[in-house]
Structure formats: C-alpha cells, structure tokens
Design a protein around this motif. Structure first.
Motif, PDB file in Angstrom:
ATOM      1  N   THR A 267      19.271  70.975   5.494  1.00 15.90           N
ATOM      2  CA  THR A 267      19.025  71.927   6.585  1.00 15.90           C
ATOM      3  C   THR A 267      18.167  71.294   7.666  1.00 15.90           C
ATOM      4  OG1 THR A 267      19.140  73.785   5.061  1.00 15.90           O
ATOM      5  CG2 THR A 267      18.007  74.188   7.133  1.00 15.90           C
ATOM      6  N   THR A 268      17.182  70.492   7.240  1.00 18.47           N
ATOM      7  CA  THR A 268      16.244  69.927   8.208  1.00 18.47           C
ATOM      8  C   THR A 268      16.815  68.727   8.964  1.00 18.47           C
ATOM      9  OG1 THR A 268      15.177  68.428   6.636  1.00 18.47           O
ATOM     10  CG2 THR A 268      14.294  70.654   6.780  1.00 18.47           C
ATOM     11  N   TYR A 269      18.038  68.350   8.646  1.00 22.19           N
ATOM     12  CA  TYR A 269      18.700  67.302   9.429  1.00 22.19           C
ATOM     13  C   TYR A 269      19.967  67.836  10.104  1.00 22.19           C
ATOM     14  CZ  TYR A 269      15.415  63.919   7.639  1.00 22.19           C
ATOM     15  OH  TYR A 269      14.260  63.242   7.360  1.00 22.19           O
TER      16      TYR A 269
ATOM     17  N   TYR B 123      19.832  69.877  12.897  1.00 23.20           N
ATOM     18  CA  TYR B 123      19.581  70.270  14.286  1.00 23.20           C
ATOM     19  C   TYR B 123      18.945  69.109  15.042  1.00 23.20           C
ATOM     20  CZ  TYR B 123      15.129  70.694  11.914  1.00 23.20           C
ATOM     21  OH  TYR B 123      14.029  70.404  11.153  1.00 23.20           O
ATOM     22  N   ASP B 124      18.802  69.307  16.354  1.00 24.79           N
ATOM     23  CA  ASP B 124      18.000  68.380  17.153  1.00 24.79           C
ATOM     24  C   ASP B 124      17.201  69.222  18.152  1.00 24.79           C
ATOM     25  OD1 ASP B 124      19.856  69.150  19.007  1.00 24.79           O
ATOM     26  OD2 ASP B 124      20.677  67.151  19.380  1.00 24.79           O
TER      27      ASP B 124
ATOM     28  N   THR C 194      18.213  70.475  20.923  1.00 24.42           N
ATOM     29  CA  THR C 194      19.009  71.428  21.711  1.00 24.42           C
ATOM     30  C   THR C 194      18.869  72.830  21.132  1.00 24.42           C
ATOM     31  OG1 THR C 194      20.895  70.802  20.350  1.00 24.42           O
ATOM     32  CG2 THR C 194      20.777  69.821  22.530  1.00 24.42           C
ATOM     33  N   ALA C 195      19.276  73.813  21.938  1.00 26.28           N
ATOM     34  CA  ALA C 195      19.050  75.202  21.541  1.00 26.28           C
ATOM     35  C   ALA C 195      20.010  75.668  20.449  1.00 26.28           C
ATOM     36  CB  ALA C 195      19.173  76.104  22.765  1.00 26.28           C
ATOM     37  N   THR C 196      21.278  75.300  20.544  1.00 23.13           N
ATOM     38  CA  THR C 196      22.253  75.985  19.690  1.00 23.13           C
ATOM     39  C   THR C 196      23.079  75.100  18.762  1.00 23.13           C
ATOM     40  OG1 THR C 196      23.711  75.956  21.625  1.00 23.13           O
ATOM     41  CG2 THR C 196      22.542  77.992  21.187  1.00 23.13           C
ATOM     42  N   TRP C 197      23.134  73.802  18.992  1.00 25.03           N
ATOM     43  CA  TRP C 197      23.970  72.962  18.134  1.00 25.03           C
ATOM     44  C   TRP C 197      23.353  72.785  16.754  1.00 25.03           C
ATOM     45  CZ3 TRP C 197      28.713  71.935  19.699  1.00 25.03           C
ATOM     46  CH2 TRP C 197      28.980  71.892  21.076  1.00 25.03           C
TER      47      TRP C 197
ATOM     48  N   GLY D 118      15.197  62.804  15.993  1.00 24.01           N
ATOM     49  CA  GLY D 118      15.944  64.023  16.308  1.00 24.01           C
ATOM     50  C   GLY D 118      15.298  64.835  17.411  1.00 24.01           C
ATOM     51  N   THR D 119      14.749  64.156  18.416  1.00 26.55           N
ATOM     52  CA  THR D 119      14.119  64.869  19.526  1.00 26.55           C
ATOM     53  C   THR D 119      15.046  64.968  20.732  1.00 26.55           C
ATOM     54  OG1 THR D 119      13.145  62.802  20.307  1.00 26.55           O
ATOM     55  CG2 THR D 119      11.781  64.163  18.885  1.00 26.55           C
TER      56      THR D 119
END
Lengths: 462, 428
Positions: free
Chosen positions: A26-28, A30-31, A33-36, A72-73
């Motif tokens: 789960t913690t990998y 997202y980045d 961005t708002a929705t991806w 992941g920023t």
C-alpha cells in the motif's frame, strides 16, 4: 508465482528487503500526485548495481514490469507501479561516493537525498543548483530520471546541465557506463542525456557524476508588489531583457499570498494581485550592482512597492513564504490539479492574460504560483475528484491551459515530467515522428517493455 | 455505516489531520525511523496512507499493520516540519486506540497495562521483587549501571539502565513537604513523581522536593497518584485503561494550583488527557482544567517561580563543568518548551553551556518502542551519542528519565565518557 518471485528476489538482495505484505505494498502505491495509485506485487530495495542487474535480468526473463523509484515525491505519476509487478526502490543506495573540490564534481548513488547532498556540499563551500522543491525528500536518482528543476534554474539551468556521467543498468541486466567526470566530453552521442529525463523507462540509474560550482559568496533578495498580475508578468520579461539574469524569480498570486498569510502571519500585503520574489547572487560587488538594476527595472515596470531584504533573516522569511506556497495550493481544496506548463519568457504576461480569460470562460478559479523567471508556471485548479461532473469540467479547463501554453510556443511540462498525468496531451505537444522515434528507442533498449511501462505516451500506440 | 463510524471512532476525531497529508514526502527527511530504515511504512506519509487504506476497507487489523503503527516514536518531528501541518502522530495514536478497541491487547501487555500499571503499590512490589534478581543473574557493567532486572530485561533485551532503587520515593518523603522554618512559604504545589522517579531515581525526586522547599514552595506528594498513562494510551492505544489512570491522577491533585513534573513524557501525557481521553463533556472539562495546572519543572522555575540569580547554585558534580542539553520530544515539540531549560542551565554560576547539534532530534527511546525495536532504537541513539560527543561536554542533561536511560545506554555503547543527569541535578 508470487512466492516464487519473492524467493528469487530474496536470493538476490537478502531477506528483509523484499516487501510483500499488503500493508507495505500500500505504501508504494502512490506518489505526490493527488489521485493516481496502483499496488505493486512486490517491493525490492537493492543496495548495489550488481543486485539491480540481477533483478532486471529476472524481470526481463519473466516479463515482469519494474517501476524504478526513489522517494516517490514526484508529481507526475511517474513512480506509480501502474502495471503492478516489481517496485525497485533505490532509497537504500544512498552513499555519496566522492566530492572532488578541485575537479568540481561529485559522484553519488541514486538514493542520496538531495538535501543531504546539499548539506555535504555546503560544508566544503560547494553548490549544486538544481533545486526541485521536494529537495527534503527527493533522491538524486529521481531528479536525474525526471530531469528536475526549481527556482535556481533561471540562472543555473536544470539537472541535465549538471549530469556528466551515469552508470545505468539496462533491461537486459547489463551495467553500462556513460559519460565521465570531465566537463567537456565529445565521445559519440550524448547517451547520458538519453537517460536523463527518461522517467525510468530506459534503464535504472545506479551511479551519477554531477558538475558542481563554488557556493556564491553573496546574495540579495527582493520582493516586488504588483496591483496587476499581467504587469507583474511583464516585469519578469523586462528584468531579463535589461541584461541581468537573477538566480531566482518566483511568482505568487493574491490567492496564495492570502492563504500563506493565514497559515503563517508575516505581514504580507494581502491586497496585492501578485508578488515577485527575486534573488541576485554572486560576488558581493556584482550582487550590489545587479540588485540595484533589478529594483530600478521593477519600479519602471509598474511595481507598487519593492522591498530589499536587509539581512539573511528577512530574506529567509521571504523564501519560507514561497516554499509554503506548495502547501497553500494543495491544502486549498479536496483535489488540486496543479500543472507545470512552461512558456517562452517573453510570453509570460500574455500567458497570464490568457489564464485570466480561461478562468472567466470556464468559471474555474485559477491560482498562479511558479518559477516565473524561466516561464514555468504551476497554474492550479481546485476541484473534487469525487464530484465527477466538476472534476471532468476542471480537466477540460486544464486542457485549455495546455492549449494556451502550446499556442505560445510553450511546453506541457517544464520540470515535472509526463508520467501518467500528462500523457493524454503528448500527441498534441510532440512531432509525431519524434514521438515514434522515442517509442522505437524504448523498444530497442527494453524490447519487452518491462521498465516503467505505461508511462509517458498513451499505451495504444505501442 | 454506523458500525463503520464506530469502528473508527478515534481516527474519525482526527480526520482533518488524516486528510491534510498531501503525500509530498517531506517527512522522510525528518523522521528518525525512516532515516534508519528508508522504507515508506516507517514514515508519517506511509502510516497515514495505511490508515486511509484501513478506513477504505483495503487493509485490516493484521500483525503487519500493528507492527508498522507501533514503529513510531511519536517524536512529532514530521508535524513540526510538515508544510500542511498535518499531525499524523495524532492519527497514529487514534489508530492504535481503535485497533485495541477492536482487537484487544496481547499478553503480557494486557496484564501490565490494564491491571498492573494502574495499581501503583502493587506495581511497586512487582518492581521490587524484580530488583532482587538484579545483579544476581546479570553482570554488573559500569558504576551504578547494571543490566536490568529479570522482569524488565525480558522486555528490554539487555539494555544498560539504572537499577531499581532500594527505597522508593514514596517511602522516602512525606505527603506534605514544608519549607524550612527560616524560609517564607510562597506557594503550594503538587509533585507528580512518574514511575521512573518513584522506583528508579527516588534521589532525584527527593532532590527536587528539597530544592523547591528551600525556595519557599510547599510540595505535596499525593499518595493516590499513579502512572501518567503514556505507555498505556499513547504507546499501546488502550484508552479505556488510560481514562482510569487519568481520572485517578486528576482526583489526586484536586485543590492544588500546580502539578510539577520532572519527566517530559509524563508532563505531555498529563496534558494530553483532554485531547485523547475525553469521552464525556465532564471529562473534557476536568482534563482541560488539569492540563492547565501541569508544569514541567524548568517551565515552573522560569515562568512561575522566577527565582533570584542567587538560587541557581551549582551542585558539587556540576561545578565548573561543560554542560549540554538534550531536548526531549515531549518537551520541545509536544509542549513547545525549549528556552526555559536552557535558561536554567545558563543561570547556574560556574557552569558552561554548550549547545549540541540537532539537540531536539529524537533519542530513540520512546518507551515501549525501544523494547519492541531495540536495534532500531540503538541506531537512532547512536546518532544522538555522536551529537553529544561533538560538543566536548562533561555532562549532558535532560528532563525526561526515559531519554536519560537511552542516553546512558547510547553513550556507554559508543564509549563516550559523558555523564548523563537530570537538569535539576545541576542545581545544589
């Protein structure tokens, strides 16, 4: 399959650095961005190029997607494992291998955090200018893969201007060396540039040699207040035309200014329509002369007020204000569509005028924050992804912004990259032959398309 | 839906913090746990996204989930530096509470937290019983430092910590301690002796009481006071047991204008009752009133007592020494108390103050965190030891017995010959 893959990866990197629990995955997903978001199947944290090579060989043999990433920023969706598979996370490859004060170069592993690097350089009076505002989190590998930029790039250029050499692991597992440690290098094609800004689609960067410069001895910060955004935009062009290139020229609009003043009261002129924050740097004598020239130009260009920070503390206050702009923008609504267009620097005022027209026509408020000095703005539209109708209209308004930037000879993305966020627009922004060539290069280097698949261009073209 | 809302009762109270995170990842630079592990689940952004996953029904209360939530020192450095000011530690504590409510506590924590800690006298006996074994089975290390008693060593994994005192504070001092006949009584305060001062460092408690009485403060040490509850409601998320302990402490100090504490963690836990444990309007009112009375010892000396310069005489061990200050997280970021302790040290004649780099960086103790993740705790502690070493100080002081244990352990392990003391031990 999953268990087998895990075992194979553990054989390469050892236990404890192959993550498969749903919580870790789960913690990998997202980045920045708002929705991806998309879950990977496994996360692996190698520490050597040799390990990276074996991971890629394994993935290539089994046609498993690999999404390379640092911290992941990024704000393009670039590090989202949109096809699942393996996330190859470089955060543990974080050694600064060499800082050479005489050759003015440094060699680092990709997971070195930019701010850690800056602090190490400052101790030796050295300076690495590219300053994406995620510098507290972002890794240098990520900034090279995204060819990142920031405020300092007006005068000093973006990441690609500092990359001298790279070590890159190809999809086949081959560890390839490109460039070197010299400022000049005319040996064949500039292949290191191919990987700089490749968004992780061509290879995994495992070592980077960067050009450095001595830390500027002095700097001066100015804040100019404008009653009209377009006039503020024109002032930026006027400064550049006057023969001075400031280190930074940043633009803050009335909305963000008021938000910042709410968040951290510091007596900002909340009735101003635009603020320009400008920094001149270099030798003390040059800074004096340049600052004077900038102040004169600002006044002649219609600034209501120009303040020159009297000391480092006041300057720091202004720049802190600017860095709060990010939170001010993203905290303003449930979903914030913030873009990254860049226009030629003499078209800035015209572009700001067009943004005003789009805002009026679509009914969406558009906030402006950005690196005005290099024509790179981050226009933001406030919406809510759960409100489908509003969100769709917001996306349409954003498309109009892209069109406006392109029509002025601008580009889709100044510094964030295409990733997932902007690929729908790529066809409109690139020569079709060049786009095709890009995909051919991808297929040549990564025939199975295992490296960060699904990024940059829309999938059906493949 | 109502069931879901109830299931995440505490998390929902901090929904603003939960949703404020915009995933920028700047917290990675500040988080002491991330700095060691460099994986996303270590840091506020990752933990917050796991909690969002739980709320969305994508994750469940698994061992992995609990483990990752526990792996946070609640140092608040992420919040202090967050561009969006999202207080993720609030969300983490709340999530621990919802997990405990849904799943209960595991052995032996259910016994220790629910049954033993709230019973101060009994807890004292258990600790005493444990102390008989101390030194019998464990080798003596250096000076007065020994490996911990059997009872705690099972949890502490061989950490160097001070031994259990032969007499507890409550056996050494009366309930009411009046100033000497020659000194005029200026005010009357309550003294909150945390578990560490009571059982391990009673001489510190006695020393503070003597200092206060000598300076015209009557000190009441209510026997009904118990553990502050920090390991129970902040650490383990057991709000139900936490409320019992909070109610007992509030009651014990009724009628006193101030509650003085020498432990940063206790001080902030006592002040946090209102934020986390107030489930009724009555409790909210009582906890808020109580929080206002609670003062850290340095804060009390500087802001309330306002002593003359002559009161700041060095103790024998501190005379002529170079001293550095370690900011406990619970004092600096949780309560914003940073200037007062430095002012205390700088006021002591003949003591030289030296600031250490990153004085406010977490030492890695964080109560049960250091038991669950001792290796990680050691790595964080090593960085603190290096900071202390760089100052060339003779003594490092703090205002948190928990931090002090960690500093002793970290400095011994790194062979840094700096003495660790409580700030009040610098004073005569």
């Amino acid at each position: 399959m999953e268990k087998k893959l895990r075992a194979q990866l553990e054989k390469i990197v050892g236990k404890g650095v192959v993550l498969t629990s749903k919580e870790d995955l789960t913690t990998y997903s997202y980045d920045g961005t708002a929705t991806w978001a998309h879950m990977p199947e496994v996360v692996v944290l190698p520490t050597t190029a040799e390990q990276v090579s074996q991971i890629l060989k394994l993935a290539n043999d089994n046609k498993i997607p690999v999404t390379p990433r640092g911290a992941g920023t990024n704000v393009s969706g670039g590090s989202i494992p949109i096809k699942g598979g393996i996330v190859l996370c470089a955060t543990r490859m974080n050694k600064i291998l060499d800082i050479n004060k005489t050759n003015l170069t440094a060699t680092v592993e990709p997971g070195v955090v930019l701010q850690d690097f800056n602090l190490a350089l400052a101790k030796q009076g050295l300076f690495y200018p590219p300053d994406p505002q995620s510098f507290l989190g972002c890794t240098i590998g990520g900034t090279v893969a995204e060819n990142a930029g920031g405020p300092y790039c007006v005068k000093y250029g973006v990441t690609k201007q500092y990359v001298l050499g790279l070590e890159v692991v190809l999809a086949s597992g081959y560890i390839m060396k490109l460039g070197g440690v010299t400022v000049k290098n005319r040996t064949g094609y500039e292949l290191a540039m191919l990987f700089t800004g490749s968004e992780g689609t061509l290879g995994v960067i495992t070592k980077i040699t960067l050009k450095l410069i001595p830390m500027p001895q002095a700097s001066k910060t100015m804040m100019a207040v404008f009653d009209d955004m377009v006039v503020g935009g024109q002032a930026v062009s006027n400064i550049l035309a006057s023969g001075v290139v400031p280190a930074k020229i940043e633009f803050v609009d009335n909305f963000i200014l008021r938000r910042i003043e709410e968040m951290m009261p510091m007596g900002l002129p909340v009735d101003a329509q635009a603020l320009l924050l400008i920094m001149a740097d270099g030798s003390p004598a040059a800074v004096e002369v340049e600052a004077k020239q900038i102040v004169d130009t600002l006044k002649k260009s219609g600034a209501r007020e120009v303040k020159v920070a009297k000391d480092a503390a006041e300057a720091a206050k202004y720049w802190k204000m600017r860095s709060a702009g990010f939170a001010a923008t993203f905290g303003a609504a449930k979903t914030v569509l913030a873009e990254d267009v860049a226009v030629p620097r003499d078209k800035l005022a015209e572009f700001i005028g067009k943004l005003g027209e789009i805002s009026e026509r679509t009914g969406f408020f558009i906030s402006h924050l950005g690196h005005a000095g290099d024509g790179n703005l981050h226009p933001a539209i406030f919406t809510d992804v759960s409100d489908k109708e509003n969100f769709a209209k917001a996306q349409e308004a954003m498309e109009e912004i892209f069109e406006a930037a392109l029509s002025l000879g601008g580009v889709l993305s100044g510094e964030h990259g295409i990733g997932l966020e902007k690929q729908r627009f790529l066809k409109r922004a690139m020569d079709p032959v060049a786009l095709n060539l890009m995909i051919k290069i991808k297929s040549l280097l990564d025939p199975n398309h295992i490296l960060n698949p699904g990024k940059i261009w829309e999938e059906e073209r493949v | 839906m109502a069931l879901t809302a109830d299931r995440f009762e505490q998390i929902k109270r901090f929904e603003k913090d939960l949703s404020q995170c915009m995933k920028c990842g700047f917290c990675t630079f500040w988080c002491p746990v991330y700095q060691e592990e460099r994986i996303e689940a270590s840091v506020a952004r990752g933990k917050n996204m796991m909690i969002r996953g739980l709320l969305a029904g994508e994750l469940d209360y698994t061992q992995e989930y609990a483990d990752r939530l526990n792996k946070c020192t609640l140092c608040m450095t992420c919040t202090a530096n967050c561009p969006a000011k999202a207080n993720i530690p609030n969300v983490i504590v709340a999530a621990r509470a919802d997990a405990v409510k849904a799943r209960g506590l595991n052995f032996p924590y259910n016994i220790v937290y629910r049954w033993l800690l709230p019973r101060r006298r009994l807890f004292g006996w258990v600790v005493r019983f444990a102390s008989w074994f101390q030194g019998v089975f464990m080798p003596k290390t250096e000076g007065t430092i020994r490996h911990l008693s059997m009872f705690l060593s099972a949890l502490g994994k061989g950490r160097n910590i001070p031994q259990i005192a032969p007499r507890f504070l409550r056996q050494m001092v009366p309930v009411v301690n009046v100033p000497p006949a020659s000194v005029k009584t200026r005010m009357r305060v309550g003294y909150f002796s945390g578990c560490m001062t009571d059982f391990v460092l009673p001489h510190l408690g006695k020393h503070i009481i003597d200092f206060l009485t000598r300076n015209g403060v009557e000190v009441v040490v209510p026997r009904e006071q118990g553990c502050c509850g920090a390991p129970v409601f902040l650490g383990a998320g057991d709000f139900e047991a936490g409320r019992k302990m909070a109610d007992a402490n509030v009651k014990a100090f009724e009628g006193l204008d101030y509650v003085i504490s020498d432990c940063a963690t206790c001080t902030s836990a006592l002040k946090d009752y209102a934020k986390f444990l107030a489930d009724t309007p009555q409790r909210k009112k009582a906890y808020e009133k109580f929080a206002k009375k609670v003062k850290d010892i340095s804060e009390f000396l500087i802001d309330v007592l306002d002593l003359p310069a002559s009161a700041y005489k060095p103790s024998a061990v501190a005379k002529g020494k170079k001293v550095s200050w370690h900011d406990p997280c619970h004092l600096s970021r949780h309560l914003g108390i940073t200037s007062q302790p430095r002012q205390v040290i700088k006021s002591i004649s003949g003591v030289e103050y030296v600031e250490m780099p990153n004085a406010d960086r977490c030492c890695g103790m964080a109560g049960a965190f250091s038991m669950h993740y001792y290796d990680l705790s050691k790595e964080i502690g090593d960085k603190k030891a290096a900071s202390i070493k760089s100052t060339g100080a003779d003594i490092v002081v703090s205002s948190c017995p928990g931090c002090e244990i960690q500093l002793i352990d970290s400095l011994l392990r790194n062979k840094v010959p700096v003495k660790v003391m409580h700030i009040m031990e610098l004073l005569e």
